[in-house]
Design a protein around this motif. Structure first.
Motif, PDB file in Angstrom:
ATOM      1  N   PHE A 140       0.863  -1.177   0.000  1.00  0.00           N
ATOM      2  CA  PHE A 140       0.000   0.000   0.000  1.00  0.00           C
ATOM      3  C   PHE A 140       0.904   1.232   0.000  1.00  0.00           C
ATOM      4  O   PHE A 140       1.696   1.408   0.926  1.00  0.00           O
ATOM      5  N   THR A 141       0.798   2.056  -1.021  1.00  0.00           N
ATOM      6  CA  THR A 141       1.669   3.226  -1.139  1.00  0.00           C
ATOM      7  C   THR A 141       0.842   4.509  -1.088  1.00  0.00           C
ATOM      8  O   THR A 141      -0.206   4.612  -1.731  1.00  0.00           O
ATOM      9  N   TYR A 142       1.349   5.478  -0.327  1.00  0.00           N
ATOM     10  CA  TYR A 142       0.660   6.749  -0.151  1.00  0.00           C
ATOM     11  C   TYR A 142       1.636   7.893  -0.427  1.00  0.00           C
ATOM     12  O   TYR A 142       2.770   7.875   0.031  1.00  0.00           O
ATOM     13  N   VAL A 143       1.165   8.865  -1.184  1.00  0.00           N
ATOM     14  CA  VAL A 143       1.977  10.043  -1.503  1.00  0.00           C
ATOM     15  C   VAL A 143       1.270  11.272  -0.932  1.00  0.00           C
ATOM     16  O   VAL A 143       0.061  11.451  -1.124  1.00  0.00           O
ATOM     17  N   SER A 144       2.008  12.090  -0.213  1.00  0.00           N
ATOM     18  CA  SER A 144       1.437  13.297   0.387  1.00  0.00           C
ATOM     19  C   SER A 144       2.435  14.440   0.274  1.00  0.00           C
ATOM     20  O   SER A 144       3.610  14.235  -0.061  1.00  0.00           O
ATOM     21  N   GLN A 145       1.960  15.635   0.556  1.00  0.00           N
ATOM     22  CA  GLN A 145       2.828  16.806   0.515  1.00  0.00           C
ATOM     23  C   GLN A 145       2.672  17.606   1.799  1.00  0.00           C
ATOM     24  O   GLN A 145       1.600  17.618   2.415  1.00  0.00           O
ATOM     25  N   GLU A 146       3.753  18.225   2.202  1.00  0.00           N
ATOM     26  CA  GLU A 146       3.696  19.122   3.349  1.00  0.00           C
ATOM     27  C   GLU A 146       4.552  20.346   3.087  1.00  0.00           C
ATOM     28  O   GLU A 146       5.526  20.299   2.319  1.00  0.00           O
ATOM     29  N   GLU A 147       4.183  21.443   3.705  1.00  0.00           N
ATOM     30  CA  GLU A 147       4.891  22.706   3.523  1.00  0.00           C
ATOM     31  C   GLU A 147       6.111  22.752   4.434  1.00  0.00           C
ATOM     32  O   GLU A 147       6.020  22.476   5.626  1.00  0.00           O
ATOM     33  N   ILE A 148       7.268  23.086   3.859  1.00  0.00           N
ATOM     34  CA  ILE A 148       8.516  23.185   4.614  1.00  0.00           C
ATOM     35  C   ILE A 148       8.978  24.637   4.629  1.00  0.00           C
ATOM     36  O   ILE A 148       9.064  25.282   3.587  1.00  0.00           O
ATOM     37  N   ASN A 149       9.286  25.120   5.815  1.00  0.00           N
ATOM     38  CA  ASN A 149       9.712  26.502   6.003  1.00  0.00           C
ATOM     39  C   ASN A 149      11.244  26.589   6.021  1.00  0.00           C
ATOM     40  O   ASN A 149      11.916  25.737   6.602  1.00  0.00           O
ATOM     41  N   LEU A 150      11.787  27.609   5.393  1.00  0.00           N
ATOM     42  CA  LEU A 150      13.236  27.783   5.322  1.00  0.00           C
ATOM     43  C   LEU A 150      13.865  27.892   6.709  1.00  0.00           C
ATOM     44  O   LEU A 150      14.882  27.247   6.988  1.00  0.00           O
ATOM     45  N   SER A 151      13.280  28.672   7.579  1.00  0.00           N
ATOM     46  CA  SER A 151      13.845  28.839   8.921  1.00  0.00           C
ATOM     47  C   SER A 151      13.801  27.532   9.708  1.00  0.00           C
ATOM     48  O   SER A 151      14.701  27.239  10.497  1.00  0.00           O
ATOM     49  N   PHE A 152      12.749  26.726   9.476  1.00  0.00           N
ATOM     50  CA  PHE A 152      12.664  25.432  10.144  1.00  0.00           C
ATOM     51  C   PHE A 152      13.801  24.522   9.694  1.00  0.00           C
ATOM     52  O   PHE A 152      14.442  23.851  10.520  1.00  0.00           O
ATOM     53  N   LEU A 153      14.076  24.492   8.402  1.00  0.00           N
ATOM     54  CA  LEU A 153      15.127  23.619   7.886  1.00  0.00           C
ATOM     55  C   LEU A 153      16.492  24.048   8.413  1.00  0.00           C
ATOM     56  O   LEU A 153      17.336  23.208   8.737  1.00  0.00           O
ATOM     57  N   ARG A 154      16.720  25.334   8.522  1.00  0.00           N
ATOM     58  CA  ARG A 154      17.985  25.824   9.073  1.00  0.00           C
ATOM     59  C   ARG A 154      18.149  25.392  10.532  1.00  0.00           C
ATOM     60  O   ARG A 154      19.222  24.967  10.949  1.00  0.00           O
ATOM     61  N   ALA A 155      17.087  25.517  11.289  1.00  0.00           N
ATOM     62  CA  ALA A 155      17.145  25.132  12.705  1.00  0.00           C
ATOM     63  C   ALA A 155      17.282  23.621  12.854  1.00  0.00           C
ATOM     64  O   ALA A 155      18.001  23.135  13.733  1.00  0.00           O
ATOM     65  N   TYR A 156      16.613  22.873  11.994  1.00  0.00           N
ATOM     66  CA  TYR A 156      16.623  21.407  12.071  1.00  0.00           C
ATOM     67  C   TYR A 156      18.020  20.854  11.810  1.00  0.00           C
ATOM     68  O   TYR A 156      18.430  19.859  12.421  1.00  0.00           O
ATOM     69  N   TYR A 157      18.753  21.495  10.892  1.00  0.00           N
ATOM     70  CA  TYR A 157      20.105  21.039  10.565  1.00  0.00           C
ATOM     71  C   TYR A 157      21.151  22.036  11.073  1.00  0.00           C
ATOM     72  O   TYR A 157      22.080  22.414  10.365  1.00  0.00           O
ATOM     73  N   ALA A 158      20.996  22.436  12.316  1.00  0.00           N
ATOM     74  CA  ALA A 158      21.892  23.431  12.911  1.00  0.00           C
ATOM     75  C   ALA A 158      23.345  22.972  12.912  1.00  0.00           C
ATOM     76  O   ALA A 158      24.269  23.788  12.810  1.00  0.00           O
ATOM     77  N   GLU A 159      23.557  21.631  12.972  1.00  0.00           N
ATOM     78  CA  GLU A 159      24.938  21.125  13.053  1.00  0.00           C
ATOM     79  C   GLU A 159      25.722  21.329  11.760  1.00  0.00           C
ATOM     80  O   GLU A 159      26.960  21.281  11.765  1.00  0.00           O
ATOM     81  N   ILE A 160      25.021  21.549  10.638  1.00  0.00           N
ATOM     82  CA  ILE A 160      25.738  21.798   9.371  1.00  0.00           C
ATOM     83  C   ILE A 160      25.449  23.201   8.852  1.00  0.00           C
ATOM     84  O   ILE A 160      25.661  23.494   7.666  1.00  0.00           O
ATOM     85  N   GLN A 161      24.966  24.047   9.731  1.00  0.00           N
ATOM     86  CA  GLN A 161      24.561  25.400   9.364  1.00  0.00           C
ATOM     87  C   GLN A 161      25.673  26.186   8.678  1.00  0.00           C
ATOM     88  O   GLN A 161      25.430  26.955   7.745  1.00  0.00           O
ATOM     89  N   ASP A 162      26.920  25.976   9.113  1.00  0.00           N
ATOM     90  CA  ASP A 162      28.035  26.773   8.585  1.00  0.00           C
ATOM     91  C   ASP A 162      28.682  26.161   7.347  1.00  0.00           C
ATOM     92  O   ASP A 162      29.616  26.747   6.788  1.00  0.00           O
ATOM     93  N   ASP A 163      28.212  25.028   6.936  1.00  0.00           N
ATOM     94  CA  ASP A 163      28.774  24.375   5.748  1.00  0.00           C
ATOM     95  C   ASP A 163      28.296  25.106   4.492  1.00  0.00           C
ATOM     96  O   ASP A 163      27.086  25.225   4.256  1.00  0.00           O
ATOM     97  N   PRO A 164      29.210  25.609   3.660  1.00  0.00           N
ATOM     98  CA  PRO A 164      28.820  26.337   2.440  1.00  0.00           C
ATOM     99  C   PRO A 164      27.939  25.483   1.521  1.00  0.00           C
ATOM    100  O   PRO A 164      27.077  26.011   0.817  1.00  0.00           O
ATOM    101  N   ARG A 165      28.165  24.175   1.512  1.00  0.00           N
ATOM    102  CA  ARG A 165      27.339  23.293   0.670  1.00  0.00           C
ATOM    103  C   ARG A 165      25.891  23.312   1.117  1.00  0.00           C
ATOM    104  O   ARG A 165      24.970  23.234   0.299  1.00  0.00           O
ATOM    105  N   PHE A 166      25.684  23.398   2.435  1.00  0.00           N
ATOM    106  CA  PHE A 166      24.322  23.443   2.974  1.00  0.00           C
ATOM    107  C   PHE A 166      23.629  24.738   2.555  1.00  0.00           C
ATOM    108  O   PHE A 166      22.464  24.730   2.149  1.00  0.00           O
ATOM    109  N   GLN A 167      24.351  25.861   2.647  1.00  0.00           N
ATOM    110  CA  GLN A 167      23.786  27.142   2.234  1.00  0.00           C
ATOM    111  C   GLN A 167      23.439  27.132   0.750  1.00  0.00           C
ATOM    112  O   GLN A 167      22.407  27.659   0.331  1.00  0.00           O
ATOM    113  N   SER A 168      24.298  26.506  -0.030  1.00  0.00           N
ATOM    114  CA  SER A 168      24.053  26.404  -1.467  1.00  0.00           C
ATOM    115  C   SER A 168      22.829  25.532  -1.749  1.00  0.00           C
ATOM    116  O   SER A 168      22.023  25.841  -2.639  1.00  0.00           O
ATOM    117  N   TYR A 169      22.698  24.455  -0.967  1.00  0.00           N
ATOM    118  CA  TYR A 169      21.555  23.550  -1.115  1.00  0.00           C
ATOM    119  C   TYR A 169      20.253  24.296  -0.820  1.00  0.00           C
ATOM    120  O   TYR A 169      19.261  24.170  -1.556  1.00  0.00           O
TER     121      TYR A 169
END
Length: 240
Positions: free
Chosen positions: A186-215
């Motif tokens: 049984f396969t289900y596909v859904s969508q959710e809204e992702i906020n930029l500030s949330f993603l930055r906070a969620y991955y705080a450990e790689i916040q200073d990585d230039p690759r992350f900022q580029s991503y």
């Protein structure tokens, strides 16, 4: 997790269960009807947790829900009251203790059971079913935002409870032993809204990585929010 951990986790687990927008319970019931496994006389939900599949009890004469967490059972009882289900017995019991009992049921069901990992356990479980043993697990859980990022940065954490590893092992065992079974996904596909500030906070450990900022720049461009597409696949093994 041990019993204490599960007791502490029970409320979050129940809340996420209520927030789930997949139709897995309804689709599972429809499939079992098509396979002429429902209605049934006796049914046991092993490691039934907070009672996600309790609505199946409406098509079963005697329904038992077994779990080793007192808090999980408390939420399951609440769920039964909410649905006016009165034919369910709630039993506090360890999984290993249940496996060693001689009692049998028409249908033995276990969904997302983290304690069920070995073929020896599977064999004991299926021998308790007089009609069919039903094993349900998530075999794929991924999205197009978090998963690619974590793979690129090598921070992805493998989870046997959201991968096909255990179910593949069970299928290999069943095939080798010539035990009849059916696979249904049984396969289900859904969508959710992702906020930029949330993603930055969620991955705080790689916040200073230039690759992350580029991503982030490539992902969001000039927007503050994006839509993430999630894919979730459940696999059911019906063992006869």
């Amino acid at each position: 997790m041990n019993k204490e951990d599960w007791n502490e986790f029970a409320q979050d687990y129940y809340d996420s269960q209520k927030e789930s927008n997949t139709m897995i319970v309804q689709d599972l019931a429809a499939y079992l009807r098509d396979e002429e496994l429902l209605p049934a006389k006796s049914f046991v939900d092993v490691a039934g947790g907070a009672g996600r599949y309790l609505s199946l009890a409406k098509e079963i004469e005697q329904y038992e829900l077994i779990d080793f967490s007192e808090e999980m059972l408390s939420y399951a009882k609440h769920e039964a009251r909410q649905m006016s289900i009165t034919n369910c017995q709630f039993i506090l019991q360890e999984f290993t203790e249940f496996l060693h009992e001689n009692k049998t049921y028409e249908l033995v069901f276990s969904a997302a059971n983290p304690a069920l990992v070995s073929c020896e356990q599977l064999e004991k479980l299926r021998r308790k079913a007089t009609k069919a043993c039903l094993i349900l697990r998530v075999v794929l859980s991924e999205d197009d935002v978090f998963v690619p990022l974590e793979r690129d940065f090598d921070i992805e954490e493998s989870d046997p409870n959201s991968s096909p590893v255990v179910m593949d092992r069970f299928e290999e065992y069943l095939s080798k032993k010539h035990i009849p079974y059916k696979r249904k996904e049984f396969t289900y596909v859904s969508q959710e809204e992702i906020n930029l500030s949330f993603l930055r906070a969620y991955y705080a450990e790689i916040q200073d990585d230039p690759r992350f900022q580029s991503y982030l720049q490539e992902l969001f461009q000039s927007d503050e929010t994006i839509l993430s597409t999630n894919k979730l696949t459940y696999r059911l093994l019906t063992i006869y």
